[in-house]
Write a protein that holds these residues in place. Structure first.
Motif, PDB file in Angstrom:
ATOM      1  N   THR A  50       0.836  -1.201   0.000  1.00  0.00           N
ATOM      2  CA  THR A  50       0.000   0.000   0.000  1.00  0.00           C
ATOM      3  C   THR A  50       0.867   1.245   0.000  1.00  0.00           C
ATOM      4  O   THR A  50       1.778   1.384   0.822  1.00  0.00           O
ATOM      5  N   VAL A  51       0.590   2.155  -0.926  1.00  0.00           N
ATOM      6  CA  VAL A  51       1.346   3.413  -0.982  1.00  0.00           C
ATOM      7  C   VAL A  51       0.445   4.618  -0.758  1.00  0.00           C
ATOM      8  O   VAL A  51       0.934   5.723  -0.525  1.00  0.00           O
ATOM      9  N   TYR A  61     -10.233   2.978  -0.766  1.00  0.00           N
ATOM     10  CA  TYR A  61      -9.464   1.774  -1.052  1.00  0.00           C
ATOM     11  C   TYR A  61      -7.993   1.995  -0.735  1.00  0.00           C
ATOM     12  O   TYR A  61      -7.495   3.122  -0.801  1.00  0.00           O
ATOM     13  N   PHE A  62      -7.299   0.901  -0.423  1.00  0.00           N
ATOM     14  CA  PHE A  62      -5.848   0.935  -0.360  1.00  0.00           C
ATOM     15  C   PHE A  62      -5.328   0.790  -1.789  1.00  0.00           C
ATOM     16  O   PHE A  62      -5.830  -0.026  -2.568  1.00  0.00           O
ATOM     17  N   LEU A  63      -4.308   1.585  -2.118  1.00  0.00           N
ATOM     18  CA  LEU A  63      -3.764   1.640  -3.471  1.00  0.00           C
ATOM     19  C   LEU A  63      -2.316   1.190  -3.456  1.00  0.00           C
ATOM     20  O   LEU A  63      -1.557   1.559  -2.566  1.00  0.00           O
ATOM     21  N   ASP A  64      -1.909   0.375  -4.459  1.00  0.00           N
ATOM     22  CA  ASP A  64      -0.500   0.009  -4.550  1.00  0.00           C
ATOM     23  C   ASP A  64       0.176   0.839  -5.640  1.00  0.00           C
ATOM     24  O   ASP A  64      -0.477   1.615  -6.343  1.00  0.00           O
ATOM     25  N   ARG A  65       1.503   0.693  -5.798  1.00  0.00           N
ATOM     26  CA  ARG A  65       2.247   1.574  -6.699  1.00  0.00           C
ATOM     27  C   ARG A  65       1.938   1.298  -8.176  1.00  0.00           C
ATOM     28  O   ARG A  65       2.288   2.109  -9.039  1.00  0.00           O
ATOM     29  N   LEU A  69      -6.361  -0.851  -7.024  1.00  0.00           N
ATOM     30  CA  LEU A  69      -7.098  -0.836  -5.763  1.00  0.00           C
ATOM     31  C   LEU A  69      -7.056  -2.250  -5.194  1.00  0.00           C
ATOM     32  O   LEU A  69      -7.661  -3.170  -5.748  1.00  0.00           O
ATOM     33  N   ILE A  70      -6.340  -2.433  -4.083  1.00  0.00           N
ATOM     34  CA  ILE A  70      -6.072  -3.793  -3.602  1.00  0.00           C
ATOM     35  C   ILE A  70      -6.936  -4.210  -2.414  1.00  0.00           C
ATOM     36  O   ILE A  70      -7.024  -5.400  -2.105  1.00  0.00           O
ATOM     37  N   GLN A  71      -7.566  -3.242  -1.738  1.00  0.00           N
ATOM     38  CA  GLN A  71      -8.441  -3.610  -0.625  1.00  0.00           C
ATOM     39  C   GLN A  71      -9.316  -2.422  -0.264  1.00  0.00           C
ATOM     40  O   GLN A  71      -8.857  -1.279  -0.256  1.00  0.00           O
ATOM     41  N   GLU A  72     -10.582  -2.685   0.019  1.00  0.00           N
ATOM     42  CA  GLU A  72     -11.470  -1.604   0.441  1.00  0.00           C
ATOM     43  C   GLU A  72     -11.253  -1.309   1.921  1.00  0.00           C
ATOM     44  O   GLU A  72     -11.084  -2.225   2.735  1.00  0.00           O
ATOM     45  N   LEU A  73     -11.237  -0.020   2.256  1.00  0.00           N
ATOM     46  CA  LEU A  73     -11.112   0.388   3.651  1.00  0.00           C
ATOM     47  C   LEU A  73     -12.499   0.420   4.271  1.00  0.00           C
ATOM     48  O   LEU A  73     -13.349   1.213   3.882  1.00  0.00           O
ATOM     49  N   THR A  74     -12.724  -0.467   5.220  1.00  0.00           N
ATOM     50  CA  THR A  74     -14.010  -0.541   5.898  1.00  0.00           C
ATOM     51  C   THR A  74     -13.863  -0.079   7.345  1.00  0.00           C
ATOM     52  O   THR A  74     -12.762   0.158   7.831  1.00  0.00           O
ATOM     53  N   ASP A  76     -14.011  -1.576  10.073  1.00  0.00           N
ATOM     54  CA  ASP A  76     -13.317  -2.466  11.003  1.00  0.00           C
ATOM     55  C   ASP A  76     -11.810  -2.510  10.758  1.00  0.00           C
ATOM     56  O   ASP A  76     -11.092  -3.249  11.423  1.00  0.00           O
ATOM     57  N   ILE A  77     -11.316  -1.710   9.807  1.00  0.00           N
ATOM     58  CA  ILE A  77      -9.877  -1.664   9.520  1.00  0.00           C
ATOM     59  C   ILE A  77      -9.306  -0.361  10.069  1.00  0.00           C
ATOM     60  O   ILE A  77      -9.803   0.720   9.778  1.00  0.00           O
ATOM     61  N   LYS A  78      -8.248  -0.472  10.839  1.00  0.00           N
ATOM     62  CA  LYS A  78      -7.629   0.700  11.449  1.00  0.00           C
ATOM     63  C   LYS A  78      -6.375   1.098  10.670  1.00  0.00           C
ATOM     64  O   LYS A  78      -5.514   0.268  10.388  1.00  0.00           O
ATOM     65  N   LEU A  79      -6.290   2.387  10.311  1.00  0.00           N
ATOM     66  CA  LEU A  79      -5.111   2.886   9.623  1.00  0.00           C
ATOM     67  C   LEU A  79      -3.945   2.979  10.597  1.00  0.00           C
ATOM     68  O   LEU A  79      -4.073   3.557  11.675  1.00  0.00           O
ATOM     69  N   ILE A  80      -2.805   2.405  10.228  1.00  0.00           N
ATOM     70  CA  ILE A  80      -1.629   2.406  11.094  1.00  0.00           C
ATOM     71  C   ILE A  80      -0.736   3.606  10.814  1.00  0.00           C
ATOM     72  O   ILE A  80      -0.194   4.226  11.735  1.00  0.00           O
ATOM     73  N   ASP A  81      -0.570   3.946   9.535  1.00  0.00           N
ATOM     74  CA  ASP A  81       0.329   5.033   9.141  1.00  0.00           C
ATOM     75  C   ASP A  81      -0.444   6.347   9.037  1.00  0.00           C
ATOM     76  O   ASP A  81      -1.236   6.535   8.105  1.00  0.00           O
ATOM     77  N   PRO A  82      -0.232   7.283   9.977  1.00  0.00           N
ATOM     78  CA  PRO A  82      -0.960   8.557   9.933  1.00  0.00           C
ATOM     79  C   PRO A  82      -0.542   9.436   8.759  1.00  0.00           C
ATOM     80  O   PRO A  82      -1.261  10.370   8.398  1.00  0.00           O
ATOM     81  N   ASN A  83       0.630   9.161   8.165  1.00  0.00           N
ATOM     82  CA  ASN A  83       1.116   9.958   7.042  1.00  0.00           C
ATOM     83  C   ASN A  83       0.820   9.317   5.684  1.00  0.00           C
ATOM     84  O   ASN A  83       1.348   9.766   4.659  1.00  0.00           O
ATOM     85  N   LEU A  84      -0.019   8.283   5.677  1.00  0.00           N
ATOM     86  CA  LEU A  84      -0.358   7.642   4.417  1.00  0.00           C
ATOM     87  C   LEU A  84      -1.037   8.658   3.505  1.00  0.00           C
ATOM     88  O   LEU A  84      -1.992   9.334   3.895  1.00  0.00           O
ATOM     89  N   LEU A  85      -0.514   8.766   2.297  1.00  0.00           N
ATOM     90  CA  LEU A  85      -1.033   9.729   1.334  1.00  0.00           C
ATOM     91  C   LEU A  85      -2.494   9.448   1.024  1.00  0.00           C
ATOM     92  O   LEU A  85      -2.894   8.305   0.808  1.00  0.00           O
TER      93      LEU A  85
END
Length: 203
Positions: A50-51, A61-65, A69-74, A76-85
């Motif tokens: 994920t980038v 969605y989570f996006l790769d390079r 679109l590799i996974q939908e953000l729902t 029940d999913i917690k974002l770990i990286d606060p600086n994720l673009l």
């Protein structure tokens, strides 16, 4: 675990059904299975890193390079990286006003070169403008190579994906500390797309 086969029975294991079940949760291009009798199943999974976070319509969605679109953000999913673009897509509209760009899991929303530029832009911005928090990047495929960087203060920067990102961010930094002698809340936008020619618009 996913209800594909009984855990103790490899004889009836279906790799196709397993891939179909997993595809409902996330998208990957590198998934294979190896049976090792009598009771071992090896799962080979090539990671899709994920980038960025891609917002389209009312979905995230989570996006790769690769721009996939590799996974939908729902919820029940917690974002770990606060600086994720975070990239927010402006959906195309047809003549009748209907949205014509429909995104699904596995969709390629941009070319690899564009995603690499946006990820690098996010990195260079945060390194050089730590006191100017980047909120999100607004992406409109029809406007390329121009992208809009929206700041948390509310003003935005116009950046060109065809020009050197380091040069553009350096020019932006110099404008903020030099030429633009005003409260950031009074800014509407700064345009650094055209080499040595810069444009500043106040509200």
């Amino acid at each position: 675990r996913w209800g594909i086969i009984p855990q103790s029975n490899l004889l009836f294991f279906s790799g196709y059904q397993a891939k179909q079940a997993l595809a409902n949760e996330f998208y990957t291009t590198g998934l294979s299975f190896e049976r090792h009798w009598p009771n071992v199943l090896r799962v080979n999974l090539s990671p899709d890193y994920t980038v960025a976070l891609w917002l389209t319509g009312d979905k995230k969605y989570f996006l790769d390079r690769r721009g996939l679109l590799i996974q939908e953000l729902t919820s029940d999913i917690k974002l770990i990286d606060p600086n994720l673009l975070e990239i927010r897509e402006v959906l195309s509209i047809d003549k009748l006003g209907a949205k014509i760009s429909e995104r699904r899991l596995g969709s390629q929303v941009a070319q690899t070169e564009v995603i690499d530029f946006l990820v690098n832009l996010n990195l260079v911005w945060r390194q050089n403008l730590p006191n100017v928090p980047l909120w999100y990047i607004q992406f409109d495929e029809r406007a390329l190579p121009t992208v809009q960087v929206i700041t948390q203060t509310g003003w935005y920067a116009l950046i060109s994906a065809n020009e050197n990102v380091d040069y553009q961010i350096t020019a932006l930094k110099q404008l903020l500390v030099g030429t633009v002698k005003t409260d950031e809340t009074k800014l509407e936008y700064i345009d650094v797309r055209f080499g040595s020619k810069f444009f500043v618009k106040l509200k």
